[in-house]
Design a protein around this motif. Structure first.
Motif, PDB file in Angstrom:
ATOM      1  N   ALA A   1     -15.183  -9.145  24.529  1.00  0.00           N
ATOM      2  CA  ALA A   1     -16.300  -9.645  24.094  1.00  0.00           C
ATOM      3  C   ALA A   1     -17.497  -8.987  24.305  1.00  0.00           C
ATOM      4  CB  ALA A   1     -16.431 -11.185  24.451  1.00  0.00           C
ATOM      5  N   GLU A   2     -17.608  -8.409  25.676  1.00  0.00           N
ATOM      6  CA  GLU A   2     -18.719  -7.736  26.109  1.00  0.00           C
ATOM      7  C   GLU A   2     -18.917  -6.327  25.196  1.00  0.00           C
ATOM      8  OE1 GLU A   2     -20.742  -5.925  30.154  1.00  0.00           O
ATOM      9  OE2 GLU A   2     -19.066  -6.996  30.260  1.00  0.00           O
ATOM     10  N   LYS A   3     -18.113  -5.740  25.235  1.00  0.00           N
ATOM     11  CA  LYS A   3     -17.955  -4.524  24.225  1.00  0.00           C
ATOM     12  C   LYS A   3     -18.423  -4.681  22.758  1.00  0.00           C
ATOM     13  CE  LYS A   3     -17.047  -0.124  23.551  1.00  0.00           C
ATOM     14  NZ  LYS A   3     -18.283   0.909  23.767  1.00  0.00           N
ATOM     15  N   GLU A   4     -17.671  -5.766  22.411  1.00  0.00           N
ATOM     16  CA  GLU A   4     -18.020  -6.192  20.927  1.00  0.00           C
ATOM     17  C   GLU A   4     -19.548  -6.475  20.719  1.00  0.00           C
ATOM     18  OE1 GLU A   4     -16.084  -5.398  18.345  1.00  0.00           O
ATOM     19  OE2 GLU A   4     -14.737  -4.618  19.637  1.00  0.00           O
ATOM     20  N   LEU A   5     -20.104  -7.174  21.729  1.00  0.00           N
ATOM     21  CA  LEU A   5     -21.397  -7.743  21.630  1.00  0.00           C
ATOM     22  C   LEU A   5     -22.511  -6.567  22.036  1.00  0.00           C
ATOM     23  CD1 LEU A   5     -20.794 -11.243  22.867  1.00  0.00           C
ATOM     24  CD2 LEU A   5     -21.557 -10.774  20.514  1.00  0.00           C
ATOM     25  N   GLU A   6     -22.127  -5.468  22.746  1.00  0.00           N
ATOM     26  CA  GLU A   6     -22.748  -4.625  23.374  1.00  0.00           C
ATOM     27  C   GLU A   6     -24.123  -3.952  22.250  1.00  0.00           C
ATOM     28  OE1 GLU A   6     -22.336  -0.510  26.223  1.00  0.00           O
ATOM     29  OE2 GLU A   6     -21.016  -0.655  24.212  1.00  0.00           O
TER      30      GLU A   6
END
Length: 79
Positions: free
Chosen positions: A5-10
């Motif tokens: 999720a963090e990578k996709e929202l970065e």
């Protein structure tokens, strides 16, 4: 899942107008001037956020993430 999720929202987070990467970027912005003028008599301060994620209301946090993920140009998740 949190890492995915963090990578996709970065990208969404980085492109947010209020995003400041770190102290160095903040100091450079102050020194070089902001692109948007600060209101008169503004007081700048900083603080360390403790337990940021638990303080975000779940419903609003999920809606914000859902909106950001739906606005991505590439809708697939790359591993």
């Amino acid at each position: 899942m949190a890492e995915v999720a963090e990578k996709e929202l970065e990208t969404y987070v980085i492109e947010t107008p209020s995003y400041i990467r770190d102290t160095t970027q903040f100091l450079n912005a102050i020194e070089g001037g902001f692109t948007t003028p600060l209101p008169e008599r503004i007081i700048l301060y900083c603080f360390d956020v403790v337990k940021l994620y638990p303080s975000i209301p779940k419903k609003e946090g999920l809606e914000a993430c859902k909106q950001a993920l739906n606005e991505r140009c590439i809708q697939t998740i790359n591993q």
